[in-house]
Motif scaffolding. Structure first.
Motif, PDB file in Angstrom:
ATOM      1  N   THR A 167      -8.046  24.876 -41.877  1.00  0.00           N
ATOM      2  CA  THR A 167      -8.615  25.406 -40.630  1.00  0.00           C
ATOM      3  C   THR A 167      -7.975  26.735 -40.231  1.00  0.00           C
ATOM      4  N   ILE A 168      -6.686  26.894 -40.494  1.00  0.00           N
ATOM      5  CA  ILE A 168      -5.993  28.131 -40.113  1.00  0.00           C
ATOM      6  C   ILE A 168      -6.530  29.311 -40.920  1.00  0.00           C
ATOM      7  N   LYS A 169      -6.773  29.092 -42.204  1.00  0.00           N
ATOM      8  CA  LYS A 169      -7.325  30.156 -43.053  1.00  0.00           C
ATOM      9  C   LYS A 169      -8.732  30.532 -42.590  1.00  0.00           C
ATOM     10  N   VAL A 170      -9.543  29.539 -42.232  1.00  0.00           N
ATOM     11  CA  VAL A 170     -10.897  29.821 -41.750  1.00  0.00           C
ATOM     12  C   VAL A 170     -10.839  30.704 -40.507  1.00  0.00           C
ATOM     13  N   PHE A 171      -9.932  30.377 -39.592  1.00  0.00           N
ATOM     14  CA  PHE A 171      -9.782  31.206 -38.389  1.00  0.00           C
ATOM     15  C   PHE A 171      -9.441  32.642 -38.760  1.00  0.00           C
ATOM     16  N   ALA A 172      -8.477  32.806 -39.654  1.00  0.00           N
ATOM     17  CA  ALA A 172      -8.040  34.151 -40.039  1.00  0.00           C
ATOM     18  C   ALA A 172      -9.168  34.935 -40.689  1.00  0.00           C
ATOM     19  N   ILE A 173      -9.826  34.333 -41.683  1.00  0.00           N
ATOM     20  CA  ILE A 173     -10.876  35.026 -42.441  1.00  0.00           C
ATOM     21  C   ILE A 173     -12.041  35.438 -41.548  1.00  0.00           C
ATOM     22  N   THR A 174     -12.437  34.558 -40.651  1.00  0.00           N
ATOM     23  CA  THR A 174     -13.629  34.824 -39.836  1.00  0.00           C
ATOM     24  C   THR A 174     -13.358  35.733 -38.645  1.00  0.00           C
ATOM     25  N   ASN A 175     -12.103  36.110 -38.428  1.00  0.00           N
ATOM     26  CA  ASN A 175     -11.793  37.028 -37.333  1.00  0.00           C
ATOM     27  C   ASN A 175     -11.299  38.383 -37.816  1.00  0.00           C
ATOM     28  N   ILE A 176     -11.200  38.567 -39.136  1.00  0.00           N
ATOM     29  CA  ILE A 176     -10.794  39.858 -39.703  1.00  0.00           C
ATOM     30  C   ILE A 176     -11.935  40.867 -39.545  1.00  0.00           C
ATOM     31  N   GLU A 177     -11.573  42.115 -39.283  1.00  0.00           N
ATOM     32  CA  GLU A 177     -12.546  43.215 -39.283  1.00  0.00           C
ATOM     33  C   GLU A 177     -12.547  43.828 -40.678  1.00  0.00           C
ATOM     34  N   TYR A 178     -13.738  43.908 -41.304  1.00  0.00           N
ATOM     35  CA  TYR A 178     -13.818  44.359 -42.704  1.00  0.00           C
ATOM     36  C   TYR A 178     -14.176  45.840 -42.770  1.00  0.00           C
ATOM     37  N   PHE A 179     -13.290  46.687 -42.231  1.00  0.00           N
ATOM     38  CA  PHE A 179     -13.587  48.113 -42.178  1.00  0.00           C
ATOM     39  C   PHE A 179     -12.981  48.900 -43.330  1.00  0.00           C
ATOM     40  N   SER A 180     -12.200  48.267 -44.180  1.00  0.00           N
ATOM     41  CA  SER A 180     -11.603  49.010 -45.292  1.00  0.00           C
ATOM     42  C   SER A 180     -12.023  48.398 -46.622  1.00  0.00           C
ATOM     43  N   PRO A 181     -12.258  49.235 -47.649  1.00  0.00           N
ATOM     44  CA  PRO A 181     -12.609  48.737 -48.980  1.00  0.00           C
ATOM     45  C   PRO A 181     -11.559  47.789 -49.547  1.00  0.00           C
ATOM     46  N   LYS A 182     -10.306  48.014 -49.176  1.00  0.00           N
ATOM     47  CA  LYS A 182      -9.220  47.171 -49.675  1.00  0.00           C
ATOM     48  C   LYS A 182      -9.376  45.737 -49.173  1.00  0.00           C
TER      49      LYS A 182
END
Length: 617
Positions: A167-182
Motif C-alpha cells: 500500500t505504501i508503494k501504491v501511495f508513492a507511485i500514484t502521487n509522483i509528478e511525471y515531469f522528467s524523462p528520468k
C-alpha cells in the motif's frame, strides 16, 4: 501506552500490509455518493464545533466506525470555510491538529489530524510528519492532500517508492509528478514492480503516463521494457485504451517489427491484435488493421521467435497457449513441463493438455499431479461443496476433477484413482469419478463394488448419491445395436437446410462406453426408420458414424421427419449438446443438399438419356 506517533517513530520496518480498505476505496471501489459525504462531513463538524465550544481535551467522536477517507475532502473544505467565517478559531484548529497527530492513542483521531495537516500544520514539521507516518499504510493515504506542501516532495516519493512495497508503494507511485524523462523511465522499468499491487500499478502507469516520451530515445532494451508493460496491461484489460494511445501503438508496432526479436515483443503484437479484434467501438477499419497484424505475425521471423520461445520457456503459459492456437501448433507435455514447474497449479496448462493433449500427454500430466499433490488429502472425505461455493482455495480439487474427467482417454489407467475419488472433498470430483466408472461398470469386481457401497453410504449430496446408486444397482450391460450406414454417406454442405432441434431419447438403455465414444467421435448422425416397431410406426433410430445406435428421435418430433425419410429425403443430425447423467441428448436435424444434387442429376439424365419418351427433338 505511548502515542501512535511515538510508536511509529521507533518503528524499524514498514507496515506494507495495512491501509487496504483505504487503497480499495481510492483506486478500486466506487466513491461514496457526494450527498452522503457531505452529510458525514456536516455531522463531524458539528461535533468539532461542540469540542471547540466546550474545550474538551480528549474528545470521543460518534463516527469513529466510519472510514474518514470516504469524506475527507468535503470535510477539510468545510472546515476552511468555517475558519474564514470565524465560526472556528484557526489557532485552536492548529493546536487541535497537533494534539490529534502527536498525542493521540486512537488511530481514527490521528487520521483526522493528518487530514487537517494539509492546512493547519506548520511547514517545518512536515518532513518529520512524512518520515513517521509513511512507515504505515494505515495512515499514509490521509496525507494525500498534505504531500504537496512538502518541499522536494517528488524526490521524496520516488525514493519512498524504491524502498517500499504494498500500500505504501501504491501511495508513492500514484502521487509522483511525471515531469522528467528520468522518472518516466524509472516507472516503466522498475516503478510498477510489486508483489501485491503490480496489476494496479501497471494500469495506473499505462493510462496516466505519456509513454510516447519513452519511445523518443528508444533502443532494444527500452523496447523490451515497454513490451513487457504492454503485455502485462493487455493480459488484464480490454483494448479500448487504443483511442487515447493510437499514436503510441502505431509507433510501437513499427519499432517492434523493426528491431524486436524476442517472445515478449511477439506477444505484445499478438495481444494488440486480440484487443483490436474485440473492440467494436473503434472508429477505423478493424478488419484491415487485423489483417495487417495477421500478416505481421505470420512472418517467418515471428514464427521462429515463437518456436524459440517455447524451447527457452519464455513468457507465461497463457501466452504460449494462445499463440499456439493462433499458429495452429500442437503443444505437448514436454513443451509445457517447465511452465508447470514454475506453478504446479497452473490451471491453463491442465485445461489445455486435458482438452488438446494426446493420450501420452494426459498420462504424464496425471502422473505429475499425483507426484506433487497428495490424493489422499484431496479424497479424505466427501463434503457437500457445490460448484457455486468453489474459490481459488479449491483450485487443486478443481484440477483433480478435470483430471478424473480425462481418465476415459487413458483407460485402463486410473480406475483405482477414480475409486478413491469417490471420497473427494468437492461434489465435482465425485460426480466425474462416477461418470468414469459408469463407462466401465461391467468390469467392476466385487471388492470395487464394496468400495463404491461404502462411498454411497457416506455420500452427503443427494444428487451425487443418486448417480452413484446406478453403479451398484444397475450393472447389467446396456444395449449394443448397430445399423448399416454404408449407403447413407452424407457430406455437409453450406446449402444444407436446418429443420429443427429435437431430443434423442432412450440413451440410458445403451451400452455406456460405446455411447460415449459415438458422441465424442462422430460429427454426423444418421437417421433410419425402424420397420415393424410395435410401439411407434414412425420410430426413427439415430446412429453415429460407426453405425452404433445412440437412441431414437423424440416421438413428439418424428411425424414430419419420418414422412421425409419415407419420401427418400436425406436427413442427418449434429449433436448440439448432451448430458448423459441426465439422459439428455439434443440434436439439430438438417435436410441434406444431396437431395438437390440428385434431383438435378436425375433431370439431366432424363433430358439426355433414352427415357425421354420422345418429347424432345
Amino acid at each position: 501506552m505511548g502515542s501512535i506517533f511515538e510508536e511509529l517513530r521507533t518503528l524499524k520496518e514498514y507496515k506494507y500490509d495495512l491501509g487496504k480498505k483505504e487503497l480499495e476505496y481510492i483506486y478500486i471501489s466506487e466513491s461514496m455518493p457526494v450527498n452522503e459525504q457531505l452529510d458525514l462531513a456536516d455531522y463531524l463538524i458539528e461535533e468539532i464545533k461542540d469540542i471547540y465550544d466546550k474545550n474538551i481535551l480528549y474528545p470521543k467522536f460518534h463516527l469513529e466506525d466510519i472510514l474518514l477517507i470516504y469524506y475527507m475532502n468535503p470535510l477539510i473544505n468545510k472546515i476552511n470555510i468555517l475558519i474564514m467565517e470565524n465560526v472556528l478559531n484557526e489557532v485552536w484548529v492548529r493546536e487541535f491538529t497537533e494534539n490529534l497527530i502527536y498525542k493521540s492513542e486512537t488511530p481514527w483521531h490521528v487520521k483526522l489530524g493528518l487530514i487537517l495537516s494539509s492546512r493547519y500544520l506548520s511547514e517545518e514539521k512536515l518532513p518529520e510528519l512524512f518520515d513517521v507516518f509513511s512507515r504505515s499504510g494505515e495512515y499514509i493515504f490521509y496525507l494525500m492532500n498534505t504531500i504537496r506542501n512538502l518541499k522536494g516532495y517528488n524526490n521524496y516519493l520516488v525514493e519512498l517508492s524504491k524502498k517500499s512495497k504494498g500500500t505504501i508503494k501504491v501511495f508513492a507511485i500514484t502521487n509522483i509528478e511525471y515531469f522528467s524523462p528520468k522518472i518516466v523511465s524509472y516507472m516503466i522499468e522498475e516503478g510498477y514492480k510489486d508483489e501485491i499491487y503490480e496489476e494496479l500499478l501497471i494500469n495506473y502507469i499505462f493510462t496516466t503516463i505519456n509513454l510516447e516520451r519513452y519511445l523518443e530515445n528508444i533502443d532494444k532494451k527500452r523496447l523490451d521494457n515497454l513490451s513487457y508493460l504492454i503485455c502485462s496491461y493487455l493480459r488484464k484489460n480490454e483494448f479500448s485504451i487504443i483511442k487515447s494511445k493510437y499514436n503510441l501503438i502505431g509507433n510501437y508496432l513499427s519499432l517492434v517489427n523493426s528491431i524486436g526479436d524476442n517472445f515478449e515483443n511477439l506477444n505484445s503484437i499478438f495481444l494488440i491484435r486480440e484487443g483490436i479484434a474485440q473492440d467494436e467501438t473503434l472508429e477505423c477499419d478493424i478488419e484491415e488493421l487485423e489483417k495487417e497484424l495477421n500478416n505481421l505475425l505470420e512472418d517467418e521471423k515471428w514464427i521462429d521467435v515463437f518456436k524459440k520461445g517455447i524451447k527457452d520457456k519464455e513468457g507465461l503459459s497463457e501466452d504460449v497457449i494462445a499463440l499456439a492456437d493462433f499458429y495452429d501448433y500442437q503443444l505437448e507435455y514436454k513443451d509445457l513441463f517447465l511452465y508447470l514447474e514454475r506453478d504446479h497449479k497452473d490451471f491453463n496448462i491442465y485445461c489445455y493438455l486435458i482438452e488438446e493433449g494426446r493420450r501420452e500427454d494426459k498420462l504424464k500430466l496425471l502422473n505429475y499431479f499425483t507426484n506433487h499433490f497428495c490424493i489422499d488429502k484431496i479424497c479424505r472425505g466427501a463434503q457437500d461443496i457445490d460448484d457455486k461455493e468453489l474459490s481459488k482455495e479449491n483450485i487443486i480439487s478443481i484440477i483433480f476433477s478435470l483430471l478424473i474427467k480425462s481418465l476415459k482417454d487413458i483407460y485402463p489407467y486410473g480406475k483405482e484413482i477414480a475409486l478413491k475419488a469417490l471420497s473427494g472433498e468437492i461434489n465435482k470430483i465425485r460426480a466425474e469419478a462416477i461418470n468414469y466408472l459408469s463407462r466401465y461398470k461391467d468390469e467392476l469386481n466385487e471388492q470395487q463394488l464394496e468400495e463404491i457401497k461404502v462411498a454411497y453410504n457416506s455420500e452427503p449430496n443427494e444428487e451425487v448419491k443418486f448417480k452413484m446408486k446406478t453403479l451398484l444397482f444397475s450393472c447389467e450391460e446396456g444395449k449394443k445395436e448397430y445399423i448399416d450406414i454404408n449407403n447413407k454417406s452424407i457430406n455437409e454442405h453450406i446449402s444444407d437446410v436446418y429443420l429443427l432441434t429435437t431430443d434423442v431419447v432412450g440413451c440410458q438403455y445403451r451400452y455406456r462406453r460405446s455411447l460415449e465414444d459415438e458422441l465424442e467421435n462422430s460429427k454426423i448422425f444418421y437417421l433410419q426408420i425402424e420397420e415393424n416397431n410395435s410401439y411407434d410406426n414412425r420410430a426413427i433410430k439415430v446412429a453415429g458414424e460407426s453405425g452404433f445406435v445412440i437412441g431414437y428421435i423424440s416421438r413428439s418430433d418424428n411425424y414430419i421427419l419420418s414422412n421425409l425419410l419415407k419420401g427418400k429425403k436425406y436427413l442427418y443430425g449434429k449433436i448440439e449438446k448432451y448430458n448423459l447423467e441426465n439422459n439428455s441428448i439434443k440434436t439439430r436435424i438438417y435436410l441434406s443438399y444431396k437431395d438437390v444434387i440428385e434431383s438435378i442429376n436425375d433431370t439431366i439424365s432424363m433430358l439426355h438419356g433414352s427415357n425421354t419418351g420422345g418429347f424432345l427433338n
